[in-house]
Design a protein around this motif. Sequence first.
Motif, mmCIF file in Angstrom:
data_model
loop_
_atom_site.group_PDB
_atom_site.id
_atom_site.type_symbol
_atom_site.label_atom_id
_atom_site.label_comp_id
_atom_site.label_asym_id
_atom_site.label_seq_id
_atom_site.Cartn_x
_atom_site.Cartn_y
_atom_site.Cartn_z
ATOM 1 N N ALA A 222 15.924 -33.027 -6.462
ATOM 2 C CA ALA A 222 15.506 -33.243 -5.252
ATOM 3 C C ALA A 222 15.886 -34.904 -5.181
ATOM 4 O O ALA A 222 16.399 -34.704 -3.707
ATOM 5 N N VAL A 223 15.253 -35.366 -5.245
ATOM 6 C CA VAL A 223 15.636 -36.594 -5.072
ATOM 7 C C VAL A 223 16.555 -36.994 -5.052
ATOM 8 O O VAL A 223 17.223 -37.991 -3.561
ATOM 9 N N LEU A 224 17.582 -37.132 -5.436
ATOM 10 C CA LEU A 224 19.107 -37.571 -5.458
ATOM 11 C C LEU A 224 19.438 -36.934 -4.775
ATOM 12 O O LEU A 224 20.326 -37.577 -4.198
ATOM 13 N N PHE A 225 19.754 -35.731 -4.382
ATOM 14 C CA PHE A 225 20.609 -34.679 -3.547
ATOM 15 C C PHE A 225 19.333 -34.692 -1.838
ATOM 16 O O PHE A 225 20.647 -34.463 -1.057
ATOM 17 N N ASP A 226 18.489 -34.926 -1.918
ATOM 18 C CA ASP A 226 17.948 -34.862 -0.255
ATOM 19 C C ASP A 226 17.299 -36.025 -0.106
ATOM 20 O O ASP A 226 16.972 -35.690 1.020
ATOM 21 N N GLN A 227 16.940 -36.884 -0.735
ATOM 22 C CA GLN A 227 16.000 -38.281 -0.837
ATOM 23 C C GLN A 227 17.186 -39.766 -0.377
ATOM 24 O O GLN A 227 16.483 -40.163 -0.063
ATOM 25 N N LEU A 228 17.292 -39.560 -1.287
ATOM 26 C CA LEU A 228 18.806 -41.085 -1.701
ATOM 27 C C LEU A 228 18.757 -41.547 -0.185
ATOM 28 O O LEU A 228 20.199 -40.143 -0.332
ATOM 29 N N CYS A 229 19.299 -42.076 -0.435
ATOM 30 C CA CYS A 229 20.223 -42.687 0.649
ATOM 31 C C CYS A 229 20.988 -44.141 0.233
ATOM 32 O O CYS A 229 20.401 -44.644 -0.210
ATOM 33 N N ILE A 230 22.233 -43.961 0.887
ATOM 34 C CA ILE A 230 23.190 -45.019 0.650
ATOM 35 C C ILE A 230 22.193 -46.227 0.541
ATOM 36 O O ILE A 230 21.253 -46.318 1.772
ATOM 37 N N GLY A 231 22.514 -47.680 -0.219
ATOM 38 C CA GLY A 231 22.093 -49.046 -0.687
ATOM 39 C C GLY A 231 20.637 -48.569 -0.704
ATOM 40 O O GLY A 231 19.662 -49.599 -1.580
ATOM 41 N N ASP A 232 19.857 -47.568 -1.333
ATOM 42 C CA ASP A 232 18.636 -47.090 -2.305
ATOM 43 C C ASP A 232 18.735 -47.885 -3.554
ATOM 44 O O ASP A 232 19.887 -47.197 -4.016
ATOM 45 N N GLN A 233 17.555 -48.799 -3.921
ATOM 46 C CA GLN A 233 17.609 -48.418 -5.119
ATOM 47 C C GLN A 233 17.039 -47.968 -6.684
ATOM 48 O O GLN A 233 15.451 -47.129 -6.263
ATOM 49 N N ILE A 234 17.313 -47.429 -7.618
ATOM 50 C CA ILE A 234 16.685 -47.180 -8.690
ATOM 51 C C ILE A 234 16.769 -47.809 -10.156
ATOM 52 O O ILE A 234 17.147 -48.972 -10.257
ATOM 53 N N GLY A 235 16.277 -47.015 -11.443
ATOM 54 C CA GLY A 235 16.451 -47.856 -12.190
ATOM 55 C C GLY A 235 16.729 -47.378 -13.306
ATOM 56 O O GLY A 235 16.731 -45.780 -12.848
#
Length: 335
Positions: free
Chosen positions: A177-190
Amino acid sequence: MPLIKIADSNIEFVCAANDTITRAALRAGLGMPYECNVGSCGTCKVELVSGAVESAWAEAPALSERDRLKNRVLGCQSHPKGDCTIKVRIAEQYLPMHPPTQFSAHLSLMRDITHDIREFHFETTQPRAFLPGQYALLTLPGVRGQRAYSMSSVAADVGTSTWQFQIKCLPGGQGTAVLFDQLCIGDQIGIDGPFGSGYLREDSPRDVVCIAGGSGISPMLSIARAMMHSPEMTMRKLYFFYGGRALQDICGEAELRELPGFAERLFYYPSLSSPEAEWRGHVGFVHENVLTTLGRTAADFEYYFAGPPLMTQATQRLLMQSKVPLTQMHFDQFY
Ligand SMILES: Cc1cc2nc3c(=O)[nH]c(=O)nc-3n(C[C@H](O)[C@H](O)[C@H](O)COP(=O)(O)OP(=O)(O)OC[C@H]3O[C@@H](n4cnc5c(N)ncnc54)[C@H](O)[C@@H]3O)c2cc1C
Ligand code: FES
């Protein structure tokens, strides 16, 4: 930092507060047993002889009541509270070729592969290596625990600063859900990785069979890309099987067509289990198409497979019945 000792040996390693026993051992270059890294398979169980740990996921399905009574813990979920002694058998098959590291990365590109599989590119600040077919653990904003995803790209030896993944959206799943609906280009993850033992063995003398179901396409593409560019493997053929339910699930062919040797020594065989009337290809589960298509002794090939647990278990059963040695089967189950 807590010191972890392995009982009845002179092996010890340090484990940072935010790390797990399994991953700290792998970072130290030890062959600590594991498979999924997400609390589902149980391969990482160790006996806690002394000391205490805190579990990142106390309800993890791989730990039974009997395990708890016997003082067993899941190494992949255990953060030591201080120095500990554990009982475990270190094994060569788990020795990491590229010890895993933790780093941050930002999302640089997304593209839809099918109606429910999307490719994600994450950029890191410096190149890092992994073996074709391996996976990484992603820490996603707001999601408890990490999620394992296999790289679809290649980064042997010199490494890469772009880690690519093909990920299937799971209805109701927290991570997707986070990957498909929330993350935007430029967002950081670990990212933590690489992990896994379903990687390409370039020194095998055998032709290669890749079998992918659904999102299992990701590590199989990595293996195909590495193999078709490998100077060590120019005499090897690759038979690539992909399985989905209906036409909208078919994928992989476009990426394989870009590789040298497509249709000469790289062959693609799609299967559908519930196809539309116009489908002219194989009907059934992907593993059912493999042996009849190959038409040779099953043990002549090196096998790599990935996908939903039912598919990988059925594939393993079929290959074992066909007398393929376990040493010629390479996979990490998607739990
Ligand atoms: C080795 C491996 C490789 C994989 N490669 C791919 C791939 O290339 N592409 C792909 O689409 N999928 C892959 N998967 C499946 C993927 O990891 C997820 O299970 C899937 O995307 C569903 O995640 P979700 O968060 O949406 O679903 P959810 O139902 O929210 O989560 C399911 C997964 O998260 C883990 N989990 C849940 N809660 C916790 C917690 N508190 N702490 C730790 N872990 C927790 C579970 O063990 C389970 O694996 C792989 C899995 C494994 C084990
Ligand atoms: S449960 Fe720990 S590696 Fe699978």
